[in-house]
Design an enzyme around this catalytic site. Structure first.
Site, short mmCIF file in Angstrom:
data_model
loop_
_atom_site.label_atom_id
_atom_site.label_comp_id
_atom_site.label_asym_id
_atom_site.label_seq_id
_atom_site.Cartn_x
_atom_site.Cartn_y
_atom_site.Cartn_z
CD GLN A 293 -2.22 -1.90 -2.45
OE1 GLN A 293 -3.12 -1.11 -2.24
NE2 GLN A 293 -1.11 -1.56 -3.07
CE1 TYR B 194 -4.24 1.65 0.49
CE2 TYR B 194 -2.96 3.11 1.89
CZ TYR B 194 -4.12 2.83 1.18
OH TYR B 194 -5.14 3.73 1.17
#
Length: 329
Positions: A196, A101
């Site tokens: 992520q 992320y």
């Protein structure tokens, strides 16, 4: 310390309970149709050729780096680095890596491990991100309504507009692109990522039958019903901030998130998988990782790091993943 008490720095359930944890997440009735339609539409729109050119900058003695552009969601151009071991004869097994992320594909000279180990390494950029801790080069063209700062609530009122529909489609199309490269053996492709990137790799393993192995280090985007209420850490906290203002949108937002939950993808994935979880991780609480792991339908293994936070096993995770992948692709 009495033996029946867990250390206070543990952020979640004891490991014995993690092994049995199951998510309360539900599966939308049209989950599979949603994704098959999304991918079919983007493949039909993405007829542009994959372009591969030598990366600018210093040349390395052991690794060759190429700048790649391929068609992603809706045919939109997405950037990536392709790193190849210098002098190796192809076709090579390939590792497709997705980014955590806030990051992008980074510098051409970053992330040299996989090519140094003999793999073709395809390092996908992350649309709309890449200004947090590593640079990115791919914009996000999606239109959205109101959102909290960050990516987690961008388009969250509808799965068709949600940010991760575009990102996950890019990630699947990255595998499509890799399979066209003459340097790559299309029968030996793995997907890999952390946080992520791990959640993205998990989705791709479920959506792409051409993937042959999965590595998901401390994966994010799993078990949203639990993750959104047990941690105050970003990025999950972005959802809480949004719902604190948009008080009537919770049911709609949670329905959207169910289309992107790693738990639902895990139940559809079959390839050999290696997960990792860290028991002091506040960003991806270990119960959310175990929720996906326990739902995973294929052969699997889990590395648990009791004394670590979101870094997980860091280089030790990579070392173990290297052995895992060498045995499978």
């Amino acid at each position: 310390m009495p033996p029946d008490l867990e250390p206070t720095l543990f952020t979640d359930l004891p490991e014995a309970e993690l092994r049995d944890h199951r998510s309360t997440q539900t599966v939308p009735a049209d989950f599979d149709d949603f994704w098959s339609t999304t991918l079919a539409e983007s493949r039909a729109a993405g007829t542009a050729a994959v372009t591969v050119t030598p990366a600018p900058g210093p040349r390395l003695s052991t690794v060759r780096v190429f700048d790649v552009t391929f068609p992603g969601y809706g045919g939109e151009p997405v950037r990536a680095w392709l790193r190849l071991p210098h002098g190796a004869e192809g076709p090579l097994p390939a590792v497709v890596q997705y980014v955590g992320y806030g990051g992008g594909r980074g510098h051409a000279l970053d992330s040299l491990l996989w090519a140094s180990a003999g793999f073709a390494h395809f390092h996908m950029d992350t649309r709309g991100q890449g200004s947090g801790w590593s640079r990115g080069d791919t914009p996000d063209s999606g239109t959205t309504g109101p959102q909290a700062p960050g990516m987690m609530t961008r388009g969250i009122d509808d799965p068709r507009t949600y940010y991760y529909r575009r990102l996950f489609t890019d990630a699947v199309r990255a595998v499509d692109a890799v399979r066209t490269l003459p340097s790559v053996d299309p029968g030996r492709i793995a997907v890999l990522g952390a946080s992520q990137g791990g959640g993205t790799a998990l989705a791709v393993a479920a959506l792409t039958p051409e993937v042959h192995a999965l590595v998901a280090h401390v994966p994010f985007l799993c078990d949203f019903p639990r993750a959104t209420v047990i941690t105050d850490a970003d990025p999950y906290r972005e959802i809480g901030r949004y719902l604190a203002v948009h008080r009537g949108n919770a049911e709609r937002a949670m329905r959207t998130l169910s289309y992107f939950d790693g738990v639902n993808f895990a139940a559809r994935a079959r390839v050999p998988a290696r997960f990792s979880a860290a028991l002091m991780d506040e960003i991806t609480p270990p119960s959310t990782v175990f929720a996906a792991y326990n739902a995973y339908a294929g052969p699997k293994e889990m590395a648990v790091w009791p004394w670590n936070g979101h870094e997980g096993g860091a280089i030790d995770d990579d070392a173990e993943a290297l052995g895992f992948l060498r045995a499978r692709i």
